[in-house]
Design a protein around this motif. Structure first.
Motif, PDB file in Angstrom:
ATOM      1  N   LEU A 275       0.680  -1.020  -0.042  1.00  0.00           N
ATOM      2  CA  LEU A 275       0.046   0.044   0.130  1.00  0.00           C
ATOM      3  C   LEU A 275       1.174   1.720  -0.007  1.00  0.00           C
ATOM      4  CD1 LEU A 275      -2.671  -0.991   2.923  1.00  0.00           C
ATOM      5  CD2 LEU A 275      -2.986  -1.129   0.544  1.00  0.00           C
ATOM      6  N   SER A 276       0.143   2.341  -0.433  1.00  0.00           N
ATOM      7  CA  SER A 276       1.232   3.726  -0.317  1.00  0.00           C
ATOM      8  C   SER A 276       0.650   4.905   1.084  1.00  0.00           C
ATOM      9  CB  SER A 276       1.035   4.049  -1.880  1.00  0.00           C
ATOM     10  OG  SER A 276      -0.089   4.407  -1.610  1.00  0.00           O
ATOM     11  N   THR A 277       1.540   5.444   0.382  1.00  0.00           N
ATOM     12  CA  THR A 277       1.957   6.172   2.468  1.00  0.00           C
ATOM     13  C   THR A 277       0.221   6.907   2.456  1.00  0.00           C
ATOM     14  OG1 THR A 277       3.780   6.736   2.402  1.00  0.00           O
ATOM     15  CG2 THR A 277       2.940   7.245   3.156  1.00  0.00           C
ATOM     16  N   ASP A 278      -0.257   7.304   1.163  1.00  0.00           N
ATOM     17  CA  ASP A 278      -1.219   8.493   1.108  1.00  0.00           C
ATOM     18  C   ASP A 278      -2.478   7.092   1.924  1.00  0.00           C
ATOM     19  OD1 ASP A 278      -1.195   6.741  -0.592  1.00  0.00           O
ATOM     20  OD2 ASP A 278      -2.528   8.363  -1.692  1.00  0.00           O
ATOM     21  N   ARG A 279      -2.253   5.927   1.310  1.00  0.00           N
ATOM     22  CA  ARG A 279      -3.793   4.788   1.454  1.00  0.00           C
ATOM     23  C   ARG A 279      -3.712   4.457   2.984  1.00  0.00           C
ATOM     24  NH1 ARG A 279      -3.732   1.822  -3.694  1.00  0.00           N
ATOM     25  NH2 ARG A 279      -4.900   3.487  -5.031  1.00  0.00           N
ATOM     26  N   ILE A 280      -2.176   4.885   3.807  1.00  0.00           N
ATOM     27  CA  ILE A 280      -1.840   3.977   4.990  1.00  0.00           C
ATOM     28  C   ILE A 280      -2.260   5.048   6.215  1.00  0.00           C
ATOM     29  CG2 ILE A 280       0.233   3.540   6.904  1.00  0.00           C
ATOM     30  CD1 ILE A 280      -0.263   1.298   4.509  1.00  0.00           C
ATOM     31  N   ILE A 281      -2.148   6.305   5.257  1.00  0.00           N
ATOM     32  CA  ILE A 281      -3.208   7.826   5.952  1.00  0.00           C
ATOM     33  C   ILE A 281      -4.147   7.459   6.133  1.00  0.00           C
ATOM     34  CG2 ILE A 281      -3.109  10.180   6.265  1.00  0.00           C
ATOM     35  CD1 ILE A 281       0.327  10.331   4.959  1.00  0.00           C
ATOM     36  N   ALA A 282      -4.717   7.345   4.917  1.00  0.00           N
ATOM     37  CA  ALA A 282      -6.426   6.830   5.086  1.00  0.00           C
ATOM     38  C   ALA A 282      -6.785   6.385   6.169  1.00  0.00           C
ATOM     39  CB  ALA A 282      -6.518   6.755   3.752  1.00  0.00           C
ATOM     40  N   ILE A 283      -6.184   4.853   6.216  1.00  0.00           N
ATOM     41  CA  ILE A 283      -6.208   4.080   7.250  1.00  0.00           C
ATOM     42  C   ILE A 283      -6.113   4.240   9.061  1.00  0.00           C
ATOM     43  CG2 ILE A 283      -5.245   1.948   8.432  1.00  0.00           C
ATOM     44  CD1 ILE A 283      -4.944   0.629   5.176  1.00  0.00           C
ATOM     45  N   TYR A 284      -5.328   4.636   8.982  1.00  0.00           N
ATOM     46  CA  TYR A 284      -5.183   6.053  10.395  1.00  0.00           C
ATOM     47  C   TYR A 284      -6.472   7.163  10.701  1.00  0.00           C
ATOM     48  CZ  TYR A 284      -0.829   4.054  12.180  1.00  0.00           C
ATOM     49  OH  TYR A 284       0.501   3.100  12.343  1.00  0.00           O
ATOM     50  N   ILE A 285      -6.691   7.759   9.711  1.00  0.00           N
ATOM     51  CA  ILE A 285      -7.582   8.332   9.538  1.00  0.00           C
ATOM     52  C   ILE A 285      -9.237   7.830   9.691  1.00  0.00           C
ATOM     53  CG2 ILE A 285      -8.570  10.419   8.758  1.00  0.00           C
ATOM     54  CD1 ILE A 285      -6.791  11.441   7.455  1.00  0.00           C
ATOM     55  N   SER A 286      -9.289   7.016   9.042  1.00  0.00           N
ATOM     56  CA  SER A 286     -10.987   5.845   9.184  1.00  0.00           C
ATOM     57  C   SER A 286     -10.133   5.252  10.270  1.00  0.00           C
ATOM     58  CB  SER A 286     -10.575   5.233   7.999  1.00  0.00           C
ATOM     59  OG  SER A 286     -11.499   4.221   7.872  1.00  0.00           O
ATOM     60  N   SER A 287      -9.437   4.793  10.886  1.00  0.00           N
ATOM     61  CA  SER A 287      -9.404   3.804  12.442  1.00  0.00           C
ATOM     62  C   SER A 287      -9.586   4.723  13.422  1.00  0.00           C
ATOM     63  CB  SER A 287      -8.061   3.206  12.361  1.00  0.00           C
ATOM     64  OG  SER A 287      -8.321   2.154  11.209  1.00  0.00           O
ATOM     65  N   VAL A 288      -9.116   5.955  13.236  1.00  0.00           N
ATOM     66  CA  VAL A 288      -8.758   6.866  14.465  1.00  0.00           C
ATOM     67  C   VAL A 288     -10.845   7.524  14.598  1.00  0.00           C
ATOM     68  CG1 VAL A 288      -8.588   9.450  15.208  1.00  0.00           C
ATOM     69  CG2 VAL A 288      -6.542   7.677  14.986  1.00  0.00           C
ATOM     70  N   VAL A 289     -11.899   7.656  13.748  1.00  0.00           N
ATOM     71  CA  VAL A 289     -12.756   8.460  13.028  1.00  0.00           C
ATOM     72  C   VAL A 289     -13.549   7.457  14.088  1.00  0.00           C
ATOM     73  CG1 VAL A 289     -14.680   9.343  11.655  1.00  0.00           C
ATOM     74  CG2 VAL A 289     -11.943   9.839  11.565  1.00  0.00           C
ATOM     75  N   SER A 290     -13.007   6.038  13.011  1.00  0.00           N
ATOM     76  CA  SER A 290     -14.165   5.106  13.010  1.00  0.00           C
ATOM     77  C   SER A 290     -14.207   4.938  15.166  1.00  0.00           C
ATOM     78  CB  SER A 290     -13.593   3.488  12.324  1.00  0.00           C
ATOM     79  OG  SER A 290     -13.972   4.120  11.587  1.00  0.00           O
ATOM     80  N   ALA A 291     -13.247   4.967  15.741  1.00  0.00           N
ATOM     81  CA  ALA A 291     -12.822   4.409  17.265  1.00  0.00           C
ATOM     82  C   ALA A 291     -14.039   5.564  17.748  1.00  0.00           C
ATOM     83  CB  ALA A 291     -11.163   4.601  17.341  1.00  0.00           C
ATOM     84  N   GLY A 292     -14.332   7.054  17.396  1.00  0.00           N
ATOM     85  CA  GLY A 292     -14.466   7.970  18.143  1.00  0.00           C
ATOM     86  C   GLY A 292     -15.864   7.734  18.176  1.00  0.00           C
ATOM     87  N   PHE A 293     -16.655   7.124  16.784  1.00  0.00           N
ATOM     88  CA  PHE A 293     -17.994   6.940  16.178  1.00  0.00           C
ATOM     89  C   PHE A 293     -18.037   6.300  17.094  1.00  0.00           C
ATOM     90  CE2 PHE A 293     -21.351   4.333  14.655  1.00  0.00           C
ATOM     91  CZ  PHE A 293     -22.236   5.864  14.530  1.00  0.00           C
ATOM     92  N   GLY A 294     -17.429   4.848  16.845  1.00  0.00           N
ATOM     93  CA  GLY A 294     -17.872   3.724  18.508  1.00  0.00           C
ATOM     94  C   GLY A 294     -17.566   3.678  19.975  1.00  0.00           C
ATOM     95  N   PHE A 295     -16.857   4.851  20.786  1.00  0.00           N
ATOM     96  CA  PHE A 295     -17.191   5.498  21.601  1.00  0.00           C
ATOM     97  C   PHE A 295     -18.963   6.246  22.177  1.00  0.00           C
ATOM     98  CE2 PHE A 295     -12.068   5.343  21.938  1.00  0.00           C
ATOM     99  CZ  PHE A 295     -12.015   4.877  23.303  1.00  0.00           C
ATOM    100  N   TRP A 296     -18.848   6.713  20.871  1.00  0.00           N
ATOM    101  CA  TRP A 296     -19.992   7.819  20.795  1.00  0.00           C
ATOM    102  C   TRP A 296     -21.334   6.323  20.385  1.00  0.00           C
ATOM    103  CZ3 TRP A 296     -24.172   8.102  17.574  1.00  0.00           C
ATOM    104  CH2 TRP A 296     -25.224   9.115  17.703  1.00  0.00           C
ATOM    105  N   ALA A 297     -21.539   6.142  20.632  1.00  0.00           N
ATOM    106  CA  ALA A 297     -22.306   4.729  19.591  1.00  0.00           C
ATOM    107  C   ALA A 297     -22.161   4.156  21.533  1.00  0.00           C
ATOM    108  CB  ALA A 297     -22.226   3.938  18.530  1.00  0.00           C
ATOM    109  N   MET A 298     -21.392   3.419  22.149  1.00  0.00           N
ATOM    110  CA  MET A 298     -21.436   2.580  22.637  1.00  0.00           C
ATOM    111  C   MET A 298     -21.999   3.175  23.958  1.00  0.00           C
ATOM    112  SD  MET A 298     -20.711  -0.572  22.852  1.00  0.00           S
ATOM    113  CE  MET A 298     -20.424  -1.054  22.364  1.00  0.00           C
ATOM    114  N   ARG A 299     -21.430   4.438  24.278  1.00  0.00           N
ATOM    115  CA  ARG A 299     -22.078   5.533  24.823  1.00  0.00           C
ATOM    116  C   ARG A 299     -23.706   5.721  25.158  1.00  0.00           C
ATOM    117  NH1 ARG A 299     -19.954   9.465  28.810  1.00  0.00           N
ATOM    118  NH2 ARG A 299     -21.257   9.872  30.048  1.00  0.00           N
ATOM    119  N   GLN A 300     -24.167   6.381  23.914  1.00  0.00           N
ATOM    120  CA  GLN A 300     -26.117   6.367  24.029  1.00  0.00           C
ATOM    121  C   GLN A 300     -26.405   5.135  24.441  1.00  0.00           C
ATOM    122  OE1 GLN A 300     -26.991   8.991  23.016  1.00  0.00           O
ATOM    123  NE2 GLN A 300     -24.487  10.085  22.870  1.00  0.00           N
TER     124      GLN A 300
END
Length: 158
Positions: A133-158
């Motif tokens: 994978l290229s560096t920009d795709r790895i960065i996209a994976i990092y962003i996606s993972s952090v945003v998904s985890a943030g959503f996971g915290f919110w969803a679990m809290r609800q």
């Protein structure tokens, strides 16, 4: 056999009456089942569309990206939004303690994500070759993972 509108209406009315009488746990279980079913159904429907619109190489890159995103997301966020958070949130009774615990876990998750990104950045050339994978795709994976985890915290809290 013909399906009549009145039959469908009767099924919907019966289901809604049963649903209203069910406990909260049962309602949550039904909603979870329906959402999971819809999510899998959408992927079943989109796969033929992707395979027809994309070339073999492009579809292979897409599958490779999603596979690595699923795997690396576990290591980037350590799954804190699901396993640890869910178990502890049930045990905490006071709202203020839940807020403190939530912010602590989000801070820990972000710290681990930043540390793992720094390690990736140091060794990005061999890791890019190994992951294919290229560096920009790895960065996209990092962003996606952090945003998904943030959503996971919110969803679990609800």
């Amino acid at each position: 056999m013909k399906i009549r509108y009145s039959d469908i209406k009767k099924i919907i009315v019966d289901f809604s009456q049963y649903y209203q009488a069910a406990s909260e746990l049962w309602k949550a279980s039904i909603c979870y089942f329906l959402c999971s079913f819809l999510q899998k159904g959408i992927s079943v429907l989109t796969t033929p569309i992707f395979t027809r619109l994309l070339t073999t190489e492009e579809y292979g890159e897409y599958v490779l990206f999603t596979s690595w995103a699923d795997e690396l997301g576990i290591f980037i966020t350590f799954g804190l939004a699901t396993s640890v958070y869910q178990k502890k949130l049930v045990e905490i009774a006071e709202e203020k303690e839940r807020d403190i615990f939530t912010s602590s876990l989000i801070g820990l998750m972000m710290t681990l994500a930043v540390i793992s990104f720094i390690l990736y950045y140091i060794f990005h050339n061999p890791l890019n070759r190994w992951l294919n994978l290229s560096t920009d795709r790895i960065i996209a994976i990092y962003i996606s993972s952090v945003v998904s985890a943030g959503f996971g915290f919110w969803a679990m809290r609800q």
